[in-house]
Design an enzyme around this catalytic site. Structure first.
Site: not given
Ligand code: NAD
Ligand code: UGA
Length: 321
Positions: A151
Site C-alpha cells: 500500500y
Molecule cells: P475510503 O475507502 O473510506 O475512501 C476512499 C473512497 O475512494 C471509497 O469510497 C472508494 O469507493 C473510492 N474509490 C476507490 N477507488 C476509486 C476509483 N478508482 N475511482 C473512484 N473512486 C474510487 O478511505 P479513507 O480512509 O477515507 O481514505 C481517503 C484517502 O486518504 C485515501 O487516499 C487514503 O489513502 C488516504 N489516507 C487515509 C488515511 C486514514 O487513516 N484513513 C491515512 C492516510 C492517508
Molecule cells: C491507517 C490507514 O488505514 C491507512 O489507510 C493510512 O494510510 C495509514 O493509517 C497512514 O497513516 O498512512 P494504520 O495506522 O494501520 O493505517 O491504522 P489502524 O488500522 O487504525 O491501525 C492502528 C494500529 O492498530 C496498527 O498498529 C494496527 O496494527 C493496530 N490494529 C489494527 C490492531 O492491533 N488490531 C486491529 O484489529 C486493527
C-alpha cells in the site's frame, strides 16, 4: 456563481466530511466515487446521505479509470484526490492489483486530465505509510521514504506522479501525508472502528503484537481543515505532514476507548504482528504549521467519544434498512 471543486473518493470516510465542509463554505462540489466493495457500500451511502439532497452537490458514481475526466475538471478551481484503495495490511498478494489500479493508475489518469487546465490547486491525499518503519521520530518531510507495505509503495507512487506533473506541466499539486485518521465514518477495517464494534458486541478485541506500537492518530475534522488550508495555499512547498500533534501507544489508546464504551469487561487478545504494519508513526507538523497555519484541535478523549456515538448511530441505520 460559486466556484466548482472536484472531490474524488467523495463517499468515503474522509472524502464525505470534506464534501460537507466545502458545501458549508459555499462551493459547488462534484463528487466522484466508484462505491467499490472494499467495505459495506451501504456505509458509503449513509456517509453522503445528508449532502445528496444539496443542490450544490453532484455525484458521479464511477471509477476514475473509466471516466472522461477532462470535461469534469475543465471548469474546476480545485481538485481533491482522495479516491484510493486504502488499508496497509490487505495490500499483499493478488489484492495488490486493486492497489495499483486505484492508487497509481487512477492518479495518473486524473493528473493527465488536469494537465493544462486553469486549476488553482490539486490536493493529493498521501499517507504516513510512505515513510516506512523508522526509529527517527518525529518524522519530517525530508525523512527518507522507504514504504514497509505494498500500500505504502502505491501511495508514494501516486505522490510522485502528482509532483512530476507539477514539475513538467505546472499542475498546482500539494501532497498531504495524513497520519492514521479516526472519528465518525472511520473505515470498518481500521483499529478504532473494529475495537468499538467488538466492545459494543461483547466480542474480544484483537491487538496485533503487544500493543506497544505507537501512532500519531489524527481526528478527521483536523484532516479536513488541512485540506481546506491547502486549497488556499499560495506558497512553494509541495509536501506536508498532517498529524494529530502527539503519539500514543495502542494499549493506552485502547484504555481510553474501553473507558468510554458503555459496557465494561472488554476482553483483549494479543496476536502476532501483521506484515506491513510499522511500529511507530509521529508527524513533525512544523511545516504545515508555518506554511498552512495548520493546528490540530481535537483531543483523543473527545474524538473517541464522537466515533463511538457514530458507530452506534450508523449501526442503527443499517439495522433499520
Ligand atoms: P475510503 O475507502 O473510506 O475512501 C476512499 C473512497 O475512494 C471509497 O469510497 C472508494 O469507493 C473510492 N474509490 C476507490 N477507488 C476509486 C476509483 N478508482 N475511482 C473512484 N473512486 C474510487 O478511505 P479513507 O480512509 O477515507 O481514505 C481517503 C484517502 O486518504 C485515501 O487516499 C487514503 O489513502 C488516504 N489516507 C487515509 C488515511 C486514514 O487513516 N484513513 C491515512 C492516510 C492517508
Ligand atoms: C491507517 C490507514 O488505514 C491507512 O489507510 C493510512 O494510510 C495509514 O493509517 C497512514 O497513516 O498512512 P494504520 O495506522 O494501520 O493505517 O491504522 P489502524 O488500522 O487504525 O491501525 C492502528 C494500529 O492498530 C496498527 O498498529 C494496527 O496494527 C493496530 N490494529 C489494527 C490492531 O492491533 N488490531 C486491529 O484489529 C486493527
Amino acid at each position: 456563481m460559486s466556484e466548482k471543486v472536484v472531490v474524488t473518493g467523495a463517499a468515503g470516510f474522509i472524502g464525505s466530511h470534506l464534501c460537507e465542509a466545502l458545501l458549508n463554505d459555499g462551493y459547488q462540489v462534484l463528487g466522484i466515487d466508484s462505491f467499490n466493495p472494499n467495505y459495506d457500500v451501504r456505509i458509503k451511502r449513509i456517509n453522503i446521505d445528508e449532502i445528496s439532497g444539496n443542490g450544490d452537490f453532484e455525484l458521479i458514481e464511477s471509477s476514475l479509470n473509466d471516466l472522461d475526466l477532462e470535461k469534469h475538471v475543465a471548469d474546476a478551481g480545485a481538485v481533491f484526490h482522495l479516491a484510493a484503495q486504502p488499508g496497509v495490511r490487505d495490500s499483499w498478494s493478488r489484492r495488490f492489483d486493486e492497489y495499483i489500479d486505484a492508487n497509481i493508475r487512477a492518479t495518473q489518469v486524473l493528473c493527465e486530465a488536469c494537465r493544462g487546465k486553469p486549476l488553482k490547486r490539486f490536493v493529493y491525499a498521501s499517507s504516513s505509510s510512505v515513510y516506512g518503519d523508522t526509529e527517527q521520530l518525529p518524522m519530517n518531510e525530508a525523512h527518507p521514504t522507504k514504504p514497509h507495505s505494498p500500500y505504502g509503495v502505491t501511495k508514494l507512487s501516486g505522490e510522485a506522479l502528482c509532483l512530476l506533473y507539477k514539475r513538467n506541466f505546472g499542475l498546482p499539486a500539494v501532497a498531504l501525508r495524513f497520519f492514521t485518521v479516526y472519528g465518525p465514518r472511520q473505515r470498518p477495517d481500521m483499529a478504532f472502528h473494529k475495537f468499538i464494534a467488538g466492545g459494543l458486541d461483547g466480542n474480544p478485541i484483537e491487538i496485533y503484537g503487544n500493543g506497544t506500537q505507537t501512532r500519531d492518530f489524527t481526528f478527521v475534522s483536523d484532516i479536513v481543515d488541512a485540506c481546506m488550508r491547502a486549497k488556499d495555499y499560495h506558497g512553494e512547498e509541495s509536501v506536508f505532514n498532517i498529524g494529530g500533534g502527539s503519539r500514543i501507544a495502542l494499549n493506552d489508546a485502547l484504555d481510553i476507548l474501553t473507558g468510554a464504551l458503555p459496557n465494561e469487561g472488554v476482553e483483549v487478545i494479543f496476536s502476532d504482528p501483521v506484515k506491513g504494519d510499522v511500529m511507530h508513526t509521529y508527524a513533525d507538523i512544523a511545516l504545515a504549521r508555518n506554511e498552512l497555519g495548520y493546528e490540530p484541535k481535537m483531543g483523543m478523549e473527545e474524538g473517541i467519544v464522537r466515533e463511538i456515538e457514530w458507530v452506534g448511530s450508523m449501526r442503527r441505520k443499517l439495522h433499520s434498512e
